[in-house]
Motif scaffolding. Structure first.
Motif, PDB file in Angstrom:
ATOM      1  N   GLN A 124       0.839  -1.206   0.000  1.00 38.83           N
ATOM      2  CA  GLN A 124       0.000   0.000   0.000  1.00 38.83           C
ATOM      3  C   GLN A 124       0.872   1.254   0.000  1.00 38.83           C
ATOM      4  O   GLN A 124       0.559   2.240  -0.670  1.00 38.83           O
ATOM      5  CB  GLN A 124      -0.919  -0.002   1.217  1.00 38.83           C
ATOM      6  CG  GLN A 124      -2.029  -1.038   1.147  1.00 38.83           C
ATOM      7  CD  GLN A 124      -2.964  -0.956   2.338  1.00 38.83           C
ATOM      8  OE1 GLN A 124      -3.475   0.108   2.684  1.00 38.83           O
ATOM      9  NE2 GLN A 124      -3.176  -2.088   2.998  1.00 38.83           N
ATOM     10  N   ARG A 125       1.973   1.193   0.750  1.00 40.44           N
ATOM     11  CA  ARG A 125       2.899   2.328   0.745  1.00 40.44           C
ATOM     12  C   ARG A 125       3.490   2.523  -0.650  1.00 40.44           C
ATOM     13  O   ARG A 125       3.590   3.654  -1.148  1.00 40.44           O
ATOM     14  CB  ARG A 125       4.032   2.079   1.749  1.00 40.44           C
ATOM     15  CG  ARG A 125       4.906   3.296   1.984  1.00 40.44           C
ATOM     16  CD  ARG A 125       6.161   2.968   2.755  1.00 40.44           C
ATOM     17  NE  ARG A 125       6.610   4.066   3.592  1.00 40.44           N
ATOM     18  CZ  ARG A 125       7.182   5.170   3.146  1.00 40.44           C
ATOM     19  NH1 ARG A 125       7.384   5.333   1.847  1.00 40.44           N
ATOM     20  NH2 ARG A 125       7.561   6.110   3.984  1.00 40.44           N
ATOM     21  N   ALA A 126       3.873   1.424  -1.271  1.00 40.66           N
ATOM     22  CA  ALA A 126       4.446   1.492  -2.613  1.00 40.66           C
ATOM     23  C   ALA A 126       3.460   2.088  -3.601  1.00 40.66           C
ATOM     24  O   ALA A 126       3.828   2.894  -4.464  1.00 40.66           O
ATOM     25  CB  ALA A 126       4.886   0.098  -3.057  1.00 40.66           C
ATOM     26  N   ALA A 127       2.190   1.697  -3.484  1.00 35.97           N
ATOM     27  CA  ALA A 127       1.169   2.213  -4.399  1.00 35.97           C
ATOM     28  C   ALA A 127       1.009   3.726  -4.267  1.00 35.97           C
ATOM     29  O   ALA A 127       0.691   4.407  -5.246  1.00 35.97           O
ATOM     30  CB  ALA A 127      -0.163   1.516  -4.124  1.00 35.97           C
ATOM     31  N   LEU A 128       1.248   4.244  -3.083  1.00 32.20           N
ATOM     32  CA  LEU A 128       1.114   5.687  -2.849  1.00 32.20           C
ATOM     33  C   LEU A 128       2.329   6.471  -3.317  1.00 32.20           C
ATOM     34  O   LEU A 128       2.221   7.686  -3.553  1.00 32.20           O
ATOM     35  CB  LEU A 128       0.910   5.963  -1.348  1.00 32.20           C
ATOM     36  CG  LEU A 128      -0.452   5.646  -0.740  1.00 32.20           C
ATOM     37  CD1 LEU A 128      -0.388   5.792   0.784  1.00 32.20           C
ATOM     38  CD2 LEU A 128      -1.523   6.580  -1.306  1.00 32.20           C
ATOM     39  N   THR A 129       3.473   5.824  -3.451  1.00 31.06           N
ATOM     40  CA  THR A 129       4.722   6.575  -3.630  1.00 31.06           C
ATOM     41  C   THR A 129       5.537   6.259  -4.879  1.00 31.06           C
ATOM     42  O   THR A 129       6.213   7.140  -5.402  1.00 31.06           O
ATOM     43  CB  THR A 129       5.639   6.349  -2.409  1.00 31.06           C
ATOM     44  OG1 THR A 129       5.905   4.947  -2.272  1.00 31.06           O
ATOM     45  CG2 THR A 129       4.986   6.863  -1.132  1.00 31.06           C
ATOM     46  N   LEU A 130       5.496   5.022  -5.350  1.00 24.70           N
ATOM     47  CA  LEU A 130       6.410   4.657  -6.432  1.00 24.70           C
ATOM     48  C   LEU A 130       6.052   5.298  -7.761  1.00 24.70           C
ATOM     49  O   LEU A 130       6.909   5.404  -8.648  1.00 24.70           O
ATOM     50  CB  LEU A 130       6.484   3.132  -6.578  1.00 24.70           C
ATOM     51  CG  LEU A 130       7.034   2.364  -5.376  1.00 24.70           C
ATOM     52  CD1 LEU A 130       7.299   0.915  -5.757  1.00 24.70           C
ATOM     53  CD2 LEU A 130       8.292   3.010  -4.818  1.00 24.70           C
ATOM     54  N   GLY A 131       4.825   5.731  -7.915  1.00 28.53           N
ATOM     55  CA  GLY A 131       4.431   6.377  -9.163  1.00 28.53           C
ATOM     56  C   GLY A 131       4.580   7.881  -9.145  1.00 28.53           C
ATOM     57  O   GLY A 131       4.207   8.562 -10.112  1.00 28.53           O
TER      58      GLY A 131
END
Length: 343
Positions: free
Chosen positions: A278-285
């Motif tokens: 979920q953290r990755a979905a918020l930040t990696l893009g």
């Protein structure tokens, strides 16, 4: 210029001079707005003057969004002067509050303090109880950020007393939450729990999602410090839900980090990965990548190391290293280098 009048009100010549110096005599934003409205406070009707003041406030808010804090302060100062001439103390107080917050962000604490003091004084002169509450909380936060916990606590306590008299849930919630933060910093964790639990409840009543997320995440941190992990999970989940409702990425990330940290500590890698994803979905893009993007790669790399997936860990650390270098985050860059040296 409006800054001169504000100095007469007691904000002080130094603040007016400060803004003029910071702008280096550049008053183009003011001139542009006056050209658009084609009005001057001294010659306009009362309704037209209010339009001018509202225009200054809107311009300041826009400049704040664009990161032009100095210009925003000058615009809000113009608005405050016109509101004062219109005997609209409530609107003037809000302008002073905005000025104080921007000046504090710039690290200009004495000037910020004078703006917040004027915010509180204006609210008192106009029997604006809520204005007093928020102004006192502004001042308290300024003192706490400067390490003056006793002064901060005194202002928060006064704010809470006034807030209770109004019965306003949002005002009570923010005052309790700030008192909880002071208790946390002073190491009185049991008192912090009581204050932050109460703050969260009031902020739920007020449908104050941002405030609810802040208080809940802070409560989760205190629970972790007390070893009450199950309570912390519940608090962080409330913070995450409220952060989603508010559309605030930073608050969501804070809750996700708290949750992931607990499950990693428990060696529950499956549940931890859920929150890391979920953290990755918020930040990696994020375009361009920011500090939170790099931190997500660090967290993912550490996770892959725990699961024995060296290839994916190395890939995550390499991507994080590039971003940290681009952002000139030296300490984080060193962390990535040290991790990559393990391969």
């Amino acid at each position: 210029m409006a800054m001169k009048h504000i100095g007469k009100l007691s904000l002080g010549v130094s603040l007016g001079a400060l803004v003029l110096v910071l702008l280096s005599g550049q008053v183009a934003p003011a001139a542009n707005l006056e050209e658009q409205l084609d009005l001057r406070p001294n010659s306009a009707t009362r309704g037209e003057s209010r339009d001018v003041a509202d225009g200054w406030m809107q311009l300041g808010n826009q400049q704040l969004t664009e990161g032009d804090l100095i210009e925003a302060v000058n615009s809000w100062a113009e608005a405050a002067e016109i509101y004062r001439l219109l005997d609209d103390g409530q609107s003037a107080g809000r302008a002073y509050g905005s000025m104080g917050a921007a000046l504090a962000t710039l690290g200009l604490y004495p000037e910020a303090e004078r703006a917040f003091v004027l915010r509180v004084g204006t609210a008192r002169d106009n029997d604006d109880l809520l204005g007093q509450v928020y102004g006192l909380n502004n001042l308290g936060n300024l003192y706490v950020n400067r390490g003056q916990l006793i002064e901060g606590q005194a202002h928060f306590a006064e704010a809470l007393q006034i807030a209770r008299a109004t019965g306003d849930s949002r005002a009570i919630g923010v005052s309790l939450s700030n008192l909880g933060q002071v208790a946390t910093q002073r190491g009185d964790l049991e008192a912090a729990v009581q204050l932050l639990e109460a703050a969260t409840n009031y902020r739920i009543l007020a449908s104050d999602y941002v405030g609810e997320a802040h208080s809940s995440n802070s409560l989760g941190d205190v629970y972790v410090a007390l070893g009450r992990e199950s309570n912390a999970i519940g608090a962080y989940r409330v913070g995450l839900r409220a952060g989603v409702e508010a559309g605030d990425r930073a608050l969501q990330i804070r809750a996700l980090d708290g949750l992931a940290g607990i499950y990693l500590e428990r060696d529950d890698l499956v549940q931890a990965k859920t929150y890391l994803d979920q953290r990755a979905a918020l930040t990696l893009g994020t375009v361009p990548p920011d500090l939170q993007t790099a931190l997500s790669y660090r967290a993912l790399g550490d996770y892959y190391m725990l699961t024995g997936d060296a290839a994916r860990a190395e890939q995550a650390f390499t991507l994080g290293l590039k971003i940290s270098r681009d952002l000139q985050q030296k300490s984080l860059e060193a962390e990535f280098i040290n991790r990559l040296l393990e391969f």
